[in-house]
Motif scaffolding. Structure first.
Motif, PDB file in Angstrom:
ATOM      1  N   PRO A  93      33.714  39.539  71.035  1.00 36.41           N
ATOM      2  CA  PRO A  93      32.590  39.965  71.868  1.00 36.41           C
ATOM      3  C   PRO A  93      32.104  41.372  71.493  1.00 36.41           C
ATOM      4  O   PRO A  93      32.869  42.315  71.419  1.00 36.41           O
ATOM      5  CB  PRO A  93      33.211  39.996  73.259  1.00 36.41           C
ATOM      6  CG  PRO A  93      34.631  40.426  73.016  1.00 36.41           C
ATOM      7  CD  PRO A  93      35.014  39.901  71.656  1.00 36.41           C
ATOM      8  N   ASN A  94      30.819  41.486  71.283  1.00 40.59           N
ATOM      9  CA  ASN A  94      30.156  42.780  71.163  1.00 40.59           C
ATOM     10  C   ASN A  94      29.359  43.036  72.438  1.00 40.59           C
ATOM     11  O   ASN A  94      28.863  42.097  73.066  1.00 40.59           O
ATOM     12  CB  ASN A  94      29.192  42.794  69.971  1.00 40.59           C
ATOM     13  CG  ASN A  94      29.910  42.671  68.640  1.00 40.59           C
ATOM     14  OD1 ASN A  94      31.034  43.132  68.478  1.00 40.59           O
ATOM     15  ND2 ASN A  94      29.257  42.034  67.674  1.00 40.59           N
ATOM     16  N   TRP A  95      29.243  44.298  72.818  1.00 42.08           N
ATOM     17  CA  TRP A  95      28.427  44.696  73.972  1.00 42.08           C
ATOM     18  C   TRP A  95      27.380  45.687  73.462  1.00 42.08           C
ATOM     19  O   TRP A  95      27.683  46.554  72.651  1.00 42.08           O
ATOM     20  CB  TRP A  95      29.265  45.391  75.050  1.00 42.08           C
ATOM     21  CG  TRP A  95      30.531  44.690  75.447  1.00 42.08           C
ATOM     22  CD1 TRP A  95      30.857  43.372  75.254  1.00 42.08           C
ATOM     23  CD2 TRP A  95      31.669  45.285  76.090  1.00 42.08           C
ATOM     24  NE1 TRP A  95      32.111  43.110  75.755  1.00 42.08           N
ATOM     25  CE2 TRP A  95      32.637  44.259  76.276  1.00 42.08           C
ATOM     26  CE3 TRP A  95      31.947  46.563  76.548  1.00 42.08           C
ATOM     27  CZ2 TRP A  95      33.864  44.492  76.883  1.00 42.08           C
ATOM     28  CZ3 TRP A  95      33.177  46.805  77.153  1.00 42.08           C
ATOM     29  CH2 TRP A  95      34.121  45.778  77.328  1.00 42.08           C
ATOM     30  N   TRP A  96      26.155  45.607  73.981  1.00 40.79           N
ATOM     31  CA  TRP A  96      25.131  46.526  73.496  1.00 40.79           C
ATOM     32  C   TRP A  96      23.970  46.601  74.483  1.00 40.79           C
ATOM     33  O   TRP A  96      23.876  45.830  75.426  1.00 40.79           O
ATOM     34  CB  TRP A  96      24.631  46.094  72.127  1.00 40.79           C
ATOM     35  CG  TRP A  96      23.812  44.830  72.122  1.00 40.79           C
ATOM     36  CD1 TRP A  96      22.443  44.730  72.162  1.00 40.79           C
ATOM     37  CD2 TRP A  96      24.292  43.479  72.068  1.00 40.79           C
ATOM     38  NE1 TRP A  96      22.044  43.422  72.132  1.00 40.79           N
ATOM     39  CE2 TRP A  96      23.161  42.622  72.079  1.00 40.79           C
ATOM     40  CE3 TRP A  96      25.568  42.908  72.010  1.00 40.79           C
ATOM     41  CZ2 TRP A  96      23.267  41.234  72.037  1.00 40.79           C
ATOM     42  CZ3 TRP A  96      25.681  41.516  71.976  1.00 40.79           C
ATOM     43  CH2 TRP A  96      24.548  40.706  71.986  1.00 40.79           C
ATOM     44  N   HIS A  97      23.100  47.564  74.224  1.00 42.47           N
ATOM     45  CA  HIS A  97      21.852  47.657  74.983  1.00 42.47           C
ATOM     46  C   HIS A  97      20.862  48.514  74.226  1.00 42.47           C
ATOM     47  O   HIS A  97      21.236  49.498  73.598  1.00 42.47           O
ATOM     48  CB  HIS A  97      22.077  48.256  76.370  1.00 42.47           C
ATOM     49  CG  HIS A  97      21.136  47.709  77.404  1.00 42.47           C
ATOM     50  ND1 HIS A  97      19.791  47.980  77.405  1.00 42.47           N
ATOM     51  CD2 HIS A  97      21.353  46.876  78.458  1.00 42.47           C
ATOM     52  CE1 HIS A  97      19.217  47.352  78.421  1.00 42.47           C
ATOM     53  NE2 HIS A  97      20.147  46.657  79.072  1.00 42.47           N
ATOM     54  N   GLY A  98      19.616  48.109  74.278  1.00 46.57           N
ATOM     55  CA  GLY A  98      18.545  48.892  73.689  1.00 46.57           C
ATOM     56  C   GLY A  98      17.523  49.242  74.747  1.00 46.57           C
ATOM     57  O   GLY A  98      17.489  48.637  75.823  1.00 46.57           O
ATOM     58  N   GLY A  99      16.698  50.217  74.447  1.00 50.56           N
ATOM     59  CA  GLY A  99      15.647  50.591  75.381  1.00 50.56           C
ATOM     60  C   GLY A  99      14.589  51.407  74.672  1.00 50.56           C
ATOM     61  O   GLY A  99      14.858  52.022  73.633  1.00 50.56           O
ATOM     62  N   SER A 100      13.392  51.395  75.231  1.00 57.28           N
ATOM     63  CA  SER A 100      12.341  52.210  74.627  1.00 57.28           C
ATOM     64  C   SER A 100      11.250  52.482  75.641  1.00 57.28           C
ATOM     65  O   SER A 100      11.061  51.742  76.609  1.00 57.28           O
ATOM     66  CB  SER A 100      11.738  51.510  73.401  1.00 57.28           C
ATOM     67  OG  SER A 100      10.979  50.368  73.783  1.00 57.28           O
ATOM     68  N   LEU A 101      10.568  53.568  75.408  1.00 59.63           N
ATOM     69  CA  LEU A 101       9.373  53.967  76.139  1.00 59.63           C
ATOM     70  C   LEU A 101       8.416  54.548  75.110  1.00 59.63           C
ATOM     71  O   LEU A 101       8.834  54.861  73.981  1.00 59.63           O
ATOM     72  CB  LEU A 101       9.712  55.038  77.191  1.00 59.63           C
ATOM     73  CG  LEU A 101      10.532  54.617  78.406  1.00 59.63           C
ATOM     74  CD1 LEU A 101      10.990  55.858  79.175  1.00 59.63           C
ATOM     75  CD2 LEU A 101       9.733  53.691  79.309  1.00 59.63           C
TER      76      LEU A 101
END
Length: 260
Positions: A206-214
């Motif tokens: 299992p990999n965990w991740w998150h991306g975000g942008s504005l």
């Protein structure tokens, strides 16, 4: 508790006149997993409407005017508004402003002292904060960033983000700030979306991740099954796929000894 009804049991708002009676059934867990039934970020995201409103005014307006798209718990729709509400839950339960509580009880135990909620204008730029650059007509300084606090208002260095990740990664070495059972709950997806848990995207590796942008910024964090944590941030956002995730993986795989 995760199965508490947010608007009925926790915030105790007047929900008798809301557009969707089912709002009363939305749980904390459903907001955490973006399965509350509405307020998605694909179209007319409430968090980018009415910049003059404070949290309470915006939440009240949204509940009164935006019906749910589906019954709570049935479908996944990424909701910035849901995490805005979760920030208010923290304030209600702790009696402290959201950012203050997080700094004292989450970031400080991780040894992080330089994360804060960003300002909304260039004049409010903090010491050593970058200048955000818009592309293709994007306006980095045209939003109420402070109101985004609990779903995108934090300003951080990649170092601080990695330091945080190492305290919630479940690996040995750096003490975690969460118990193993809590980490399991946090990283267990729902039937509505097998690749999203509570605030983290997940897979079977299992990999965990998150991306975000504005407009003016893009960011990505990852915790890999191979035992690594990384983070990347930029001071601009391309209108095309920025592929920050792919770039970070290419960098990690370039060192065979890391076995990424």
């Amino acid at each position: 508790k995760l199965d508490d009804k947010v608007f009925r049991d926790v915030l105790a708002l007047d929900i008798g006149k809301v557009a969707s009676p089912e709002v009363a059934n939305i749980t904390l867990h459903q907001l955490l997993t973006h399965t509350g039934g509405g307020w998605g970020n694909k179209l007319n995201d409430p968090m980018f409407k009415h910049p003059e409103m404070n949290h309470a005014e915006l939440i009240n307006d949204t509940l009164q005017t935006r019906p749910l798209d589906s019954a709570p718990g049935k479908a996944y729709a990424y909701s910035n508004f849901g995490y805005c509400v979760l920030g208010r839950v923290i304030e209600k339960i702790t009696g402290k402003p959201y950012a203050n509580y997080v700094q004292e009880h989450v970031l400080a135990p991780c040894g992080i002292k330089d994360m804060q909620i960003a300002g909304s204008t260039l004049a409010e730029r903090a010491y050593q904060e970058v200048v955000y650059l818009g592309q293709d007509g994007q306006k980095p300084y045209g939003m109420n960033i402070r109101r985004l606090d609990s779903h995108g208002g934090w300003m951080a260095t990649p170092t601080a983000l990695v330091k945080f990740l190492t305290h919630v990664d479940g690996f040995g070495g750096t003490p975690d700030i969460l118990q193993p059972a809590t980490l399991t709950t946090m990283t267990t997806p729902t039937v509505a979306n097998p690749n999203y848990a509570s605030g983290l995207a997940v897979n079977a590796v299992p990999n965990w991740w998150h991306g975000g942008s504005l407009p003016g910024t893009s960011s990505f964090i990852a915790r890999t099954a191979s035992g690594m944590c990384w983070a990347g941030v930029t001071n601009s956002r391309s209108t095309k796929d920025p592929s920050l995730d792919k770039l970070m993986w290419r960098m990690a795989k370039a060192v065979p000894a890391w076995k990424a």
